[in-house]
Design an enzyme around this catalytic site. Structure first.
Site, short mmCIF file in Angstrom:
data_model
loop_
_atom_site.label_atom_id
_atom_site.label_comp_id
_atom_site.label_asym_id
_atom_site.label_seq_id
_atom_site.Cartn_x
_atom_site.Cartn_y
_atom_site.Cartn_z
N ARG A 186 1.81 -1.33 16.42
CA ARG A 186 2.86 -2.05 17.13
C ARG A 186 4.03 -2.37 16.20
O ARG A 186 5.07 -1.74 16.25
CB ARG A 186 2.29 -3.35 17.74
N ASP A 187 3.85 -3.32 15.30
CA ASP A 187 4.93 -3.74 14.41
C ASP A 187 5.38 -2.59 13.50
O ASP A 187 6.55 -2.48 13.16
CB ASP A 187 4.44 -4.92 13.56
N HIS A 235 1.52 -12.99 7.08
CA HIS A 235 2.14 -11.74 7.53
C HIS A 235 3.37 -11.50 6.65
O HIS A 235 4.47 -11.95 6.94
CB HIS A 235 2.56 -11.88 9.01
N HIS A 246 6.08 -9.14 4.38
CA HIS A 246 6.74 -7.86 4.17
C HIS A 246 7.01 -7.68 2.67
O HIS A 246 7.04 -8.65 1.92
CB HIS A 246 8.03 -7.79 4.98
N CYS A 257 11.61 -5.15 9.01
CA CYS A 257 12.61 -5.78 9.86
C CYS A 257 13.93 -5.00 9.81
O CYS A 257 14.47 -4.79 8.71
CB CYS A 257 12.83 -7.22 9.41
N ASN A 304 6.21 -3.54 6.17
CA ASN A 304 5.08 -4.46 6.03
C ASN A 304 4.29 -4.10 4.78
O ASN A 304 4.31 -2.96 4.33
CB ASN A 304 4.16 -4.34 7.25
#
Length: 301
Positions: free
Chosen positions: A16-17, A209, A211, A242, A251
Site C-alpha cells: 500500500r504505502d 513508522h 522513513h 512521501c 520507507n
C-alpha cells in the site's frame, strides 16, 4: 543499556504505502497479489494490502477491491486496508476486510496540503468510520504523520503529536503508528516524541513508522525500541516515500529492519532470505532500484 523487547511485530506496508505513489504505468493486480503472497510465505504477520481511495487521486490503488478479494489468505496473517472515509470503509467491508487504518497529521499545514482540511476536521471525519467499523467488529489502526518534522512547518512539537495520537486512541483505534513522514528525525528526537505520546497512550499501543530520507530510520527504530516500542512498520525493498519530502528515500526497508532485529536477538517469525527474495521480486517487477542495503549486499554475494 535499556531493555529491548524480546519480540517485535513487523507491519509490512509495501503493497500500500510502498506502491501508492509510484509514477508511470499502473502496477498490475497480479504483481500486487504475488507480492502479498510472497510476504505472507516469508512469515510476515501483518500486511497492509490496499487503500480504498479514489482512483482519480491515487491511480495505483484503483484495484483495491480486486486485490483484497484476490488474496489467497494464509492463517495467522492480517490483511489490512487503508480506509480514509466512510465510502472507503463500505467498499472494504464488501471485500471482507478484517482490519482497516485511518490517518491524521500532527502538522496543520501538512493536513491542509494532503487532505484539504484541518487536523480537527480530519478527526471529525473519522467518527462515522469508527462507528461503522465497530458495528462490523473491524479493528481500526491509526496513523499520525509528520511526527518528527513537516516539509512545510519544519519542527513539530511532541505535544502536538501526543494530542493527535490521543484523539485517535480515544476514538477507538487499537494501535497508533507514529510516522516520520519526511524522514528528518534523529534518535533523541524520536525518543522525546515517544515519551510525550506515551504519557497519553500506552506504549504497548504504539508503533514506529520511519522513513529513511536522512539515513536515520534504523537508528531511530533502535532508539524507540529502547522506549518500549515493539511494533515496527516497514516496506520491502524500501518502497515508497512521501512525495512532498525533498530527496525522499522511501520507507525503511523491511529487510534492513529484520537484519538489525535478528542481530539484536529479537524474534519476529520472519524468514530473512525469503524477504530478501521478495524485495528483489517487486523492485525488478516495477523497474525500480532496490533500496534495501541488506538485499543488495546479499544479492551481490
Amino acid at each position: 543499556m535499556a531493555q529491548l523487547p524480546q519480540f517485535v511485530r513487523m507491519v509490512e506496508v509495501g503493497p500500500r504505502d510502498g506502491l501508492q505513489n509510484e509514477a508511470g504505468d499502473v502496477i498490475s493486480t497480479e504483481i500486487k497479489l504475488e507480492l502479498i503472497h510472497r510476504l505472507a510465505d516469508a512469515g510476515v504477520p501483518y500486511i497492509e494490502a490496499a487503500s480504498f481511495v479514489s482512483p482519480k487521486w491515487v491511480p495505483q490503488m484503483g484495484d483495491a477491491q480486486a486485490v483484497m478479494t484476490g488474496i489467497q489468505r494464509k492463517a495467522g496473517v492480517t490483511y489490512a486496508a487503508l480506509t480514509p472515509n466512510l465510502k472507503g470503509l463500505e467498499s472494504a467491508i464488501a471485500c471482507g476486510v478484517e482490519e482497516v487504518a485511518v490517518f491524521g497529521a500532527a502538522s496543520e499545514a501538512f493536513s491542509q496540503k494532503n487532505i484539504n482540511c484541518s487536523i480537527a476536521e480530519s478527526l471529525e471525519r473519522f467518527a462515522p468510520v469508527m462507528e461503522l467499523a465497530k458495528a462490523h467488529n473491524i479493528r481500526v489502526r491509526g496513523y499520525v504523520s509528520c511526527t518528527l518534522g513537516c516539509p512545510y512547518e519544519g519542527e513539530v512539537a511532541p505535544e502536538k503529536v501526543a494530542e493527535v495520537a490521543k484523539a485517535l486512541y480515544d476514538m477507538g483505534c487499537y494501535e497508533i503508528s507514529l510516522g516520520d513522514t519526511v524522514g528528518v528525525g534523529t534518535p533523541l528526537k524520536a525518543k522525546a516524541m515517544v515519551r510525550a505520546v506515551s504519557r497519553h497512550v500506552p506504549v504497548d499501543r504504539l508503533a514506529a513508522h520511519f522513513h529513511d530520507t536522512y539515513g536515520q530510520a534504523l537508528a531511530n527504530i533502535y532508539a524507540v525500541l529502547e522506549e518500549g516500542i515493539s511494533v515496527v512498520d516497514s516496506s520491502v525493498g524500501g518502497l515508497g516515500g512521501c512525495p512532498y519530502a525533498k530527496g525522499a528515500a522511501g520507507n525503511v526497508a523491511s529487510e534492513d529492519v529484520l537484519y538489525m532485529l535478528q542481530g539484536l536477538g529479537i524474534e519476529t517469525g520472519i524468514d530473512l532470505d525469503k524477504l530478501i527474495a521478495t524485495g528483489q521480486f517487486i523492485t525488478s517487477s516495477i523497474n525500480r532500484p532496490n533500496r534495501s542495503k541488506v538485499g543488495l549486499a546479499r544479492c551481490a554475494d
